[in-house]
Design an enzyme around this catalytic site. Structure first.
Site, PDB file in Angstrom:
ATOM      1  N   PRO A  88       1.029  -1.112  -0.219  1.00  0.00           N
ATOM      2  CG  PRO A  88      -0.330  -1.018   2.027  1.00  0.00           C
ATOM      3  CD  PRO A  88       0.673  -2.123   1.175  1.00  0.00           C
ATOM      4  CD  GLU A 115       1.692  -5.447  11.146  1.00  0.00           C
ATOM      5  OE1 GLU A 115       1.923  -4.065  11.060  1.00  0.00           O
ATOM      6  OE2 GLU A 115       0.692  -5.857  11.108  1.00  0.00           O
ATOM      7  NE  ARG A 153      -8.695  -5.142 -20.060  1.00  0.00           N
ATOM      8  CZ  ARG A 153      -8.718  -4.183 -20.650  1.00  0.00           C
ATOM      9  NH1 ARG A 153      -7.759  -3.150 -20.659  1.00  0.00           N
ATOM     10  NH2 ARG A 153      -9.931  -3.673 -21.415  1.00  0.00           N
ATOM     11  CG  ASP A 168      -9.445  -0.308 -22.162  1.00  0.00           C
ATOM     12  OD1 ASP A 168     -10.275  -1.085 -22.391  1.00  0.00           O
ATOM     13  OD2 ASP A 168      -7.992  -0.975 -21.810  1.00  0.00           O
TER      14      ASP A 168
HETATM   15  N1  ADE Z   1      -1.180  -4.897  -0.037  1.00  0.00           N
HETATM   16  C1  ADE Z   1      -2.112  -4.642   0.975  1.00  0.00           C
HETATM   17  N2  ADE Z   1      -2.873  -3.590   0.717  1.00  0.00           N
HETATM   18  C2  ADE Z   1      -2.396  -3.226  -0.737  1.00  0.00           C
HETATM   19  C3  ADE Z   1      -2.542  -2.053  -1.598  1.00  0.00           C
HETATM   20  N3  ADE Z   1      -3.376  -1.248  -1.245  1.00  0.00           N
HETATM   21  N4  ADE Z   1      -2.002  -2.359  -2.719  1.00  0.00           N
HETATM   22  C4  ADE Z   1      -1.103  -3.238  -3.022  1.00  0.00           C
HETATM   23  N5  ADE Z   1      -0.459  -4.013  -2.151  1.00  0.00           N
HETATM   24  C5  ADE Z   1      -1.142  -4.130  -0.807  1.00  0.00           C
END
Ligand code: ADE
Length: 225
Positions: A88, A115, A153, A168
């Site tokens: 994330p 984690e 794709r 797209d």
């Molecule tokens: N792992 C956990 N959340 C994630 C996200 N939003 N993007 C990529 N990998 C992740």
């Protein structure tokens, strides 16, 4: 193209590759998918792949050795243009990253869990960190599938209509125009006349205009880019 996915929960990854466009792309040998269970690369008998984090703090961390063993083995076999970590805190995935990755021959995708992974994996092996959005999932497997789908794709031959992927939303920073199919009249809700006119120039102008209008209304930020 070849994609190697490294995961501590590999069974989460199988199903999407068994149906529809992704399965056809594999069958047509447009893409090879290799899923690796990190436990197969663990050294000790317990097949341990995670451990407590140094310095305290809650949660477990994916250990360096199983991931390093797997990546080293793959890199000895062939050259990889990208080693991607799904996280994330990575760079947010965009269509242009998908386009770029779809041009590469071999990529590795590492899925995080718990984690996260030992920072040294990111420092030593990873050259791209990708997030699929500003929210946190339980692991990188679903994001890895999102990434694979968005790349595969685009590969020539994977979609029956090759012009599809190019029209797209996002390919030219515009959202795609509205589309319709039969019936032309559903309880008084009619398909725009222009689409039934057969005039290809007018239809194409209309689609372009609609794409602009829709983008202006829903994602004006795209027009500034
Ligand atoms: N792992 C956990 N959340 C994630 C996200 N939003 N993007 C990529 N990998 C992740």
């Amino acid at each position: 193209m070849r994609i190697d996915i490294l995961s501590s929960l590999p069974h989460l990854l199988n199903e999407p590759f068994t149906t529809s466009i992704l399965a056809k792309a594999i069958k047509k040998k447009i893409v090879e998918i290799h899923i690796h269970d990190l436990r197969d690369y663990a050294k000790n008998n317990k097949k341990q792949i995670d451990d407590y984090s140094y310095g305290g703090g809650g949660g477990m961390v994916l250990m360096i050795e199983p991931i390093a063993n797997c990546i080293n083995k793959l890199q000895q076999e062939r050259e990889y243009q990208s080693v991607i970590f799904m996280t994330p805190d990575g760079k947010k995935l965009t269509q242009s990253t998908c386009n770029e990755l779809s041009q590469q021959r071999n990529i590795i995708i590492l899925c995080g869990r718990y984690e996260g992974v030992d920072q040294r994996i990111r420092d030593i092996f990873v050259n791209k960190e990708i997030s699929i959005g500003d929210y946190v999932l339980t692991g990188g497997e679903l994001p890895a599938l999102v990434l694979c789908d968005s790349i595969i794709r685009l590969l020539p031959g994977s979609m029956s209509n090759s012009s599809c992927a190019l029209s797209d939303s996002f390919q030219d920073n515009l959202l795609a125009p509205p589309i319709y199919t039969r019936p032309s009249d559903f309880k008084g809700h009619k398909v725009p006349d222009i689409l039934l006119s057969g005039d290809t120039t007018k239809i194409s102008d209309w689609k372009e205009e609609q794409a602009y209008k829709k983008t202006e209304q829903k994602r004006p930020d795209l027009l500034d880019q």
